[in-house]
Design a protein around this motif. Structure first.
Motif, short mmCIF file in Angstrom:
data_model
loop_
_atom_site.label_atom_id
_atom_site.label_comp_id
_atom_site.label_asym_id
_atom_site.label_seq_id
_atom_site.Cartn_x
_atom_site.Cartn_y
_atom_site.Cartn_z
N GLY A 10 0.84 -1.20 0.00
CA GLY A 10 0.00 0.00 0.00
C GLY A 10 0.86 1.23 0.00
N THR A 11 0.27 2.30 -0.41
CA THR A 11 0.97 3.57 -0.52
C THR A 11 0.56 4.46 0.63
N THR A 12 1.49 5.24 1.15
CA THR A 12 1.17 6.19 2.21
C THR A 12 0.79 7.51 1.56
N ILE A 13 -0.44 7.93 1.79
CA ILE A 13 -1.00 9.10 1.12
C ILE A 13 -1.43 10.13 2.14
N LEU A 14 -0.96 11.35 1.97
CA LEU A 14 -1.35 12.47 2.82
C LEU A 14 -2.53 13.17 2.16
N VAL A 15 -3.65 13.24 2.88
CA VAL A 15 -4.87 13.87 2.39
C VAL A 15 -5.05 15.19 3.13
N VAL A 16 -5.18 16.29 2.37
CA VAL A 16 -5.28 17.61 2.97
C VAL A 16 -6.51 18.34 2.45
N ASP A 17 -7.38 18.72 3.35
CA ASP A 17 -8.55 19.52 3.00
C ASP A 17 -9.01 20.21 4.27
N ASP A 18 -9.40 21.48 4.15
CA ASP A 18 -9.87 22.19 5.33
C ASP A 18 -11.29 21.78 5.71
N ASP A 19 -11.96 21.01 4.87
CA ASP A 19 -13.28 20.45 5.19
C ASP A 19 -13.05 19.05 5.77
N ASN A 25 -13.54 11.31 4.67
CA ASN A 25 -14.14 10.44 3.68
C ASN A 25 -13.10 9.95 2.67
N THR A 26 -12.26 10.85 2.21
CA THR A 26 -11.21 10.46 1.27
C THR A 26 -10.24 9.48 1.93
N ALA A 27 -9.88 9.74 3.16
CA ALA A 27 -8.98 8.84 3.88
C ALA A 27 -9.61 7.45 4.03
N ASP A 28 -10.90 7.41 4.32
CA ASP A 28 -11.59 6.11 4.44
C ASP A 28 -11.56 5.34 3.12
N ILE A 29 -11.79 6.04 2.01
CA ILE A 29 -11.74 5.38 0.69
C ILE A 29 -10.35 4.81 0.45
N LEU A 30 -9.33 5.60 0.74
CA LEU A 30 -7.96 5.15 0.50
C LEU A 30 -7.61 3.94 1.37
N LYS A 31 -8.07 3.95 2.61
CA LYS A 31 -7.83 2.81 3.50
C LYS A 31 -8.52 1.55 2.98
N GLU A 32 -9.74 1.72 2.46
CA GLU A 32 -10.45 0.57 1.87
C GLU A 32 -9.70 0.00 0.67
N LEU A 33 -8.96 0.85 -0.03
CA LEU A 33 -8.18 0.42 -1.18
C LEU A 33 -6.84 -0.20 -0.78
N GLY A 34 -6.55 -0.23 0.52
CA GLY A 34 -5.33 -0.87 0.99
C GLY A 34 -4.17 0.06 1.24
N ILE A 56 5.83 9.47 3.28
CA ILE A 56 4.67 9.94 2.51
C ILE A 56 4.99 9.81 1.03
N ASP A 57 4.19 9.01 0.33
CA ASP A 57 4.42 8.72 -1.09
C ASP A 57 3.65 9.62 -2.03
N VAL A 58 2.46 10.08 -1.60
CA VAL A 58 1.56 10.84 -2.47
C VAL A 58 0.87 11.91 -1.64
N LEU A 59 0.60 13.05 -2.27
CA LEU A 59 -0.15 14.14 -1.64
C LEU A 59 -1.43 14.37 -2.43
N ILE A 60 -2.57 14.32 -1.73
CA ILE A 60 -3.87 14.70 -2.30
C ILE A 60 -4.31 15.92 -1.52
N THR A 61 -4.48 17.05 -2.22
CA THR A 61 -4.82 18.28 -1.51
C THR A 61 -5.90 19.08 -2.20
N ASP A 62 -6.72 19.72 -1.39
CA ASP A 62 -7.72 20.65 -1.88
C ASP A 62 -6.98 21.86 -2.46
N TYR A 63 -7.55 22.46 -3.50
CA TYR A 63 -6.94 23.65 -4.08
C TYR A 63 -7.21 24.89 -3.23
N ALA A 64 -8.46 25.09 -2.85
CA ALA A 64 -8.85 26.32 -2.16
C ALA A 64 -8.89 26.10 -0.65
#
Length: 128
Positions: A10-19, A25-34, A56-64
């Motif tokens: 599995g990949t370690t993914i940092l999820v960033v959003d002020d919401d 929710n995004t973190a839960d999806i990623l965890k379900e994917l392994g 940390i292998d990947v960054l997923i971030t909100d734009y605004a």
């Protein structure tokens, strides 16, 4: 057809959003994917984590986001971890005037399938 983007255990993914709901929710999806998902609720928090962690292998971030945009975060993240794959998410249908970037992006609200496909595209070069 379901695409499951994985690399090794599995990949370690940092999820960033002020919401917080989107982040969790995004973190839960990623965890379900392994994958291992790490949550941050601001760009500042994300950069602090990236300074402390080398896994940390990947960054997923909100734009605004307040204080620092996702684009600014992506650039700062690449300064800390050169070449880190970045996926920008945005509620805008177009990039705000005067802004351009070469990062892949995903329009919100997105479905699990949309995230899965974009993540597979993002991870494909890492698997080669």
């Amino acid at each position: 057809m379901q695409i499951t983007p994985m690399r090794g255990p599995g990949t370690t993914i940092l999820v960033v959003d002020d919401d917080a709901l989107i982040t969790l929710n995004t973190a839960d999806i990623l965890k379900e994917l392994g994958h291992t998902a790490i949550e941050a609720f601001s760009a500042h928090e994300a950069l602090t984590l990236m300074q402390k962690r080398s896994d940390i292998d990947v960054l997923i971030t909100d734009y605004a986001m307040p204080g620092m945009t996702g684009l600014e975060l992506a650039e700062a993240a690449r300064a800390l971890h050169p070449g880190i794959p970045v996926l920008l998410t945005t509620g805008y249908s177009d990039v705000p005037e005067g802004q351009s970037f070469d990062y892949p992006w995903l329009e919100k609200p997105y479905r699990e399938e949309d995230l899965t496909v974009r993540l597979a595209e993002l991870l494909a070069p890492m698997a080669e």
